[in-house]
Scaffold this active site. Structure first.
Site, PDB file in Angstrom:
ATOM      1  N   CYS A 175       0.844  -1.193   0.000  1.00  0.00           N
ATOM      2  CA  CYS A 175       0.000   0.000   0.000  1.00  0.00           C
ATOM      3  C   CYS A 175       0.878   1.241   0.000  1.00  0.00           C
ATOM      4  O   CYS A 175       1.979   1.258   0.556  1.00  0.00           O
ATOM      5  CB  CYS A 175      -0.901  -0.005   1.231  1.00  0.00           C
ATOM      6  SG  CYS A 175      -2.062   1.396   1.292  1.00  0.00           S
TER       7      CYS A 175
ATOM      8  N   ARG B 146       2.818   5.146   6.332  1.00  0.00           N
ATOM      9  CA  ARG B 146       3.178   4.467   7.583  1.00  0.00           C
ATOM     10  C   ARG B 146       3.657   3.036   7.354  1.00  0.00           C
ATOM     11  O   ARG B 146       3.925   2.309   8.322  1.00  0.00           O
ATOM     12  CB  ARG B 146       1.968   4.452   8.523  1.00  0.00           C
ATOM     13  CG  ARG B 146       1.459   5.825   8.907  1.00  0.00           C
ATOM     14  CD  ARG B 146       0.096   5.749   9.564  1.00  0.00           C
ATOM     15  NE  ARG B 146      -0.920   5.263   8.631  1.00  0.00           N
ATOM     16  CZ  ARG B 146      -2.183   5.009   8.970  1.00  0.00           C
ATOM     17  NH1 ARG B 146      -2.572   5.194  10.227  1.00  0.00           N
ATOM     18  NH2 ARG B 146      -3.044   4.572   8.069  1.00  0.00           N
TER      19      ARG B 146
ATOM     20  N   HIS C 247      -2.202  -3.779   4.977  1.00  0.00           N
ATOM     21  CA  HIS C 247      -2.015  -3.395   6.381  1.00  0.00           C
ATOM     22  C   HIS C 247      -3.379  -3.196   7.019  1.00  0.00           C
ATOM     23  O   HIS C 247      -4.353  -2.810   6.361  1.00  0.00           O
ATOM     24  CB  HIS C 247      -1.158  -2.132   6.506  1.00  0.00           C
ATOM     25  CG  HIS C 247      -1.776  -0.888   5.958  1.00  0.00           C
ATOM     26  ND1 HIS C 247      -2.533  -0.022   6.723  1.00  0.00           N
ATOM     27  CD2 HIS C 247      -1.756  -0.356   4.716  1.00  0.00           C
ATOM     28  CE1 HIS C 247      -2.938   0.986   5.979  1.00  0.00           C
ATOM     29  NE2 HIS C 247      -2.487   0.804   4.748  1.00  0.00           N
TER      30      HIS C 247
ATOM     31  N   CYS D 230      -6.568  -0.073   6.935  1.00  0.00           N
ATOM     32  CA  CYS D 230      -6.236   0.596   5.681  1.00  0.00           C
ATOM     33  C   CYS D 230      -7.366   1.562   5.305  1.00  0.00           C
ATOM     34  O   CYS D 230      -8.540   1.171   5.242  1.00  0.00           O
ATOM     35  CB  CYS D 230      -6.047  -0.442   4.577  1.00  0.00           C
ATOM     36  SG  CYS D 230      -5.728   0.258   2.948  1.00  0.00           S
TER      37      CYS D 230
END
Length: 219
Positions: free
Chosen positions: A42, A46, A98, A101
Site C-alpha cells: 500500500c 506508515r 495493512h 487501511c
C-alpha cells in the site's frame, strides 16, 4: 529554511553517514541490483517496506499503490511484476496489506471520495464477493477482515498473471505470499497463503477462506 531544503540536508547527512560506515556502499549499489524479493504494498506512508523487513536499498524491489491492488489492466503494476520476475529473477513476491487501511475502509463503507472511487471499485468487488462472510464478524472487525480478504484476492491475481504462470511453467523458483502489516505493533501477519505453483492455488485459497470462516465463530 524551506521544508524541502531540510529534506535535502537530511539526505546529505544520511549519505555521509552511510559512506563513513560503508565506503563502497553506493558504488556497489550503482553497479547492480539483485533483490530476491518483490513487495507489492500500500502507498500508505506508515508502511515503509524496507524498514519493516530490515532490508537495505537494493535488497527489495517495491511497487506500491492505494490498498495494494493487483489488477490485470494496470500496466504499471504488471510491468514491475514482469521486470522483477523475468529480469531480476526475484524468488519471492509478497503482497502486503495493512490493518486499518483507509482505502479498504472507504470501500467497505462506500465513502464518496471522488476519482479514487474508481480505483476502490476493485476493493468493493472483494467486499461484494465475500459479503456473507464479512457479515459474520462484528462491525468493528470488518475493516481488518476485508484487509485480509483483499490481500488473499490480490495473491490470486498475481498468481493468475501471464508473467507468474510462465515463470512456473519454465520451472523458475518463485513463490507468492500474502501478508498483512500491523500499524499498531509493527508486526507482519503471515496469512499462510504461500503459492509455489498454479496447481496449488485453488486449494490454498479455499483453505484460507475456511480458516477465516472458522474465526467468525470466535468473534
Amino acid at each position: 529554511m524551506s521544508e524541502l531544503q531540510d529534506l535535502i540536508q537530511k539526505n546529505r547527512a544520511w549519505s555521509e553517514a552511510t559512506r563513513r560506515e560503508k565506503p563502497d556502499f553506493f558504488l556497489n549499489l550503482s553497479e547492480q541490483q539483485s533483490p530476491e524479493y518483490l513487495w507489492i504494498g500500500c502507498a500508505d506512508s506508515r508502511v515503509p517496506a524496507n524498514q519493516i523487513v530490515d532490508l537495505l536499498p537494493g535488497e527489495l524491489f517495491v511497487h506500491r499503490n492505494v490498498a495494494n491492488v493487483v489488477v490485470h489492466s494496470d500496466l504499471n503494476c504488471l510491468s514491475v511484476l514482469q521486470y522483477a520476475v523475468e529480469v531480476l529473477k526475484v524468488k519471492h513476491i509478497m503482497v502486503v496489506g495493512h490493518y486499518d487501511c483507509g482505502g479498504v475502509r472507504a470501500a467497505l463503507e462506500d465513502q464518496r471520495l471522488g476519482l479514487i472511487e474508481s480505483w476502490l471499485r476493485h476493493i468493493k468487488d472483494v467486499r461484494d464477493k465475500h459479503h456473507t462472510l464479512i457479515k459474520l464478524f462484528p462491525e468493528e472487525a470488518q475493516v481488518d477482515l476485508l484487509c485480509e480478504l483483499n490481500v488473499l484476492e490480490q495473491v490470486v491475481h498475481v498468481c493468475q498473471t501471464t508473467t507468474v504462470r510462465d515463470a512456473w511453467e519454465r520451472g523458475q523458483d518463485l513463490s507468492v505470499h500474502g501478508w498483512v502489516y500491523g500499524l499498531n505493533n509493527g508486526l507482519v501477519n503471515d496469512l499462510k497463503v504461500t503459492v509455489d505453483g498454479t496447481e496449488q492455488l485453488n486449494d490454498i485459497y479455499h483453505h484460507a477462506l475456511t480458516a477465516i470462516a472458522q474465526r467468525s465463530s470466535e468473534a
